[in-house]
Write a protein that holds these residues in place. Structure first.
Motif, mmCIF file in Angstrom:
data_model
loop_
_atom_site.group_PDB
_atom_site.id
_atom_site.type_symbol
_atom_site.label_atom_id
_atom_site.label_comp_id
_atom_site.label_asym_id
_atom_site.label_seq_id
_atom_site.Cartn_x
_atom_site.Cartn_y
_atom_site.Cartn_z
ATOM 1 N N SER A 7 0.811 -1.213 0.000
ATOM 2 C CA SER A 7 0.000 0.000 0.000
ATOM 3 C C SER A 7 0.847 1.267 0.000
ATOM 4 C CB SER A 7 -0.949 0.005 1.203
ATOM 5 O OG SER A 7 -0.230 -0.078 2.419
ATOM 6 N N VAL A 8 2.147 1.130 0.244
ATOM 7 C CA VAL A 8 3.098 2.225 0.046
ATOM 8 C C VAL A 8 3.625 2.103 -1.379
ATOM 9 C CG1 VAL A 8 5.317 3.206 0.730
ATOM 10 C CG2 VAL A 8 3.735 2.372 2.477
ATOM 11 N N ASP A 87 5.738 5.529 4.119
ATOM 12 C CA ASP A 87 5.837 6.569 3.091
ATOM 13 C C ASP A 87 6.133 7.899 3.778
ATOM 14 O OD1 ASP A 87 5.716 8.251 0.953
ATOM 15 O OD2 ASP A 87 3.829 7.471 0.165
ATOM 16 N N SER A 92 3.567 13.085 -1.279
ATOM 17 C CA SER A 92 2.988 11.830 -1.749
ATOM 18 C C SER A 92 1.537 11.728 -1.293
ATOM 19 C CB SER A 92 3.786 10.648 -1.196
ATOM 20 O OG SER A 92 3.072 9.430 -1.396
ATOM 21 N N PRO A 93 0.643 11.203 -2.136
ATOM 22 C CA PRO A 93 -0.755 11.025 -1.725
ATOM 23 C C PRO A 93 -0.914 10.093 -0.534
ATOM 24 C CG PRO A 93 -0.540 10.843 -4.110
ATOM 25 C CD PRO A 93 0.857 10.862 -3.547
ATOM 26 N N THR A 94 0.070 9.239 -0.315
ATOM 27 C CA THR A 94 0.001 8.296 0.806
ATOM 28 C C THR A 94 1.006 8.644 1.904
ATOM 29 O OG1 THR A 94 1.469 6.781 -0.407
ATOM 30 C CG2 THR A 94 -0.902 6.389 -0.591
ATOM 31 N N ALA A 97 1.551 6.842 5.416
ATOM 32 C CA ALA A 97 1.017 5.479 5.409
ATOM 33 C C ALA A 97 2.138 4.468 5.606
ATOM 34 C CB ALA A 97 0.306 5.204 4.086
ATOM 35 N N ASP A 99 3.019 -0.052 5.660
ATOM 36 C CA ASP A 99 2.599 -1.426 5.389
ATOM 37 C C ASP A 99 3.670 -2.340 5.947
ATOM 38 O OD1 ASP A 99 1.104 -3.576 4.486
ATOM 39 O OD2 ASP A 99 0.892 -2.796 2.440
#
Length: 205
Positions: A7-8, A87, A92-94, A97, A99
């Motif tokens: 998810s990263v 991340d 960055s949009p994430t 975040a 994982d």
């Protein structure tokens, strides 16, 4: 070999095919062409590291300045670790975040940590032995950390060993003193997503 993006963005879980017989097991834990196809450029191996950790040892969250950063291809040769990618690329949009992948001697997975991402792991057993392939060598002045227990990141670290024994965290003084994610961001310590992408585009060309 199965490769799955986490998810990263840019981080991958790698699950090798294991071949068992009466003698034991054989596997290919790193394949350059397969990884290059996933990440979009060749992995330039410049250094190989190995760490052996007692149960409860928490290492990270570590990262390097970009460029050039330091991509890592990590597996566990003995014991087991909970390996985390964060991340930390500003913009960055994430951003923020995380994982995780369980690295052990059952599935014998690996994890790819891209340039510009943070990396940490928690040893779940005594003698957990981790091997890292690195795209750049160690450069003390360019290496940084984020508090692995920062609630803003909120990594859900395991609290027990595989046999159910409670874990007591062992964290270095350097890692304990590391700034939070937001402190690192506000001080300009973190890589910018645009700079990371520019660097990666240069690897492709």
């Amino acid at each position: 070999m199965q490769i799955r993006e986490l998810s990263v963005p840019g981080a991958f879980e790698i699950t090798p095919v294991q071949h068992h017989d009466d003698r034991g097991v054989f596997l290919e834990w790193f394949k350059g062409p397969s990884l290059a196809e996933a990440i979009g450029h060749p992995f330039d191996l410049q250094q190989a590291n190995c760490s052996v950790s007692a149960a409860g040892s928490l290492r990270g969250i570590h990262f390097a300045d970009v460029p050039p950063g330091q991509a890592k291809y990590v597996t566990c040769l003995s014991g087991s670790v909970y390996d985390v990618v964060v991340d930390i690329r500003v913009g960055s949009p994430t951003f923020g975040a995380w994982d995780a992948v369980l690295l052990d001697t059952s599935d014998r997975r690996a994890i790819y940590i891209p340039e510009g991402a943070g990396h940490a792991f928690l040893a779940l057993e005594d003698g957990s032995t981790v091997a890292y392939l690195c795209s750049t060598g160690y450069a003390p002045g360019r290496e940084h950390g984020i508090d692995p227990l920062d609630p803003t990141v909120g990594v859900r670290w395991p609290t027990t060993t595989p046999d159910g024994t409670e874990l007591s965290l062992l964290i270095s003084e350097k890692d304990r003193a590391a700034p939070s994610l937001m402190q690192a961001r506000d001080s300009g310590l973190l890589p910018l997503a645009v700079d990371v992408q520019t660097y990666l585009d240069g690897l492709i060309n």
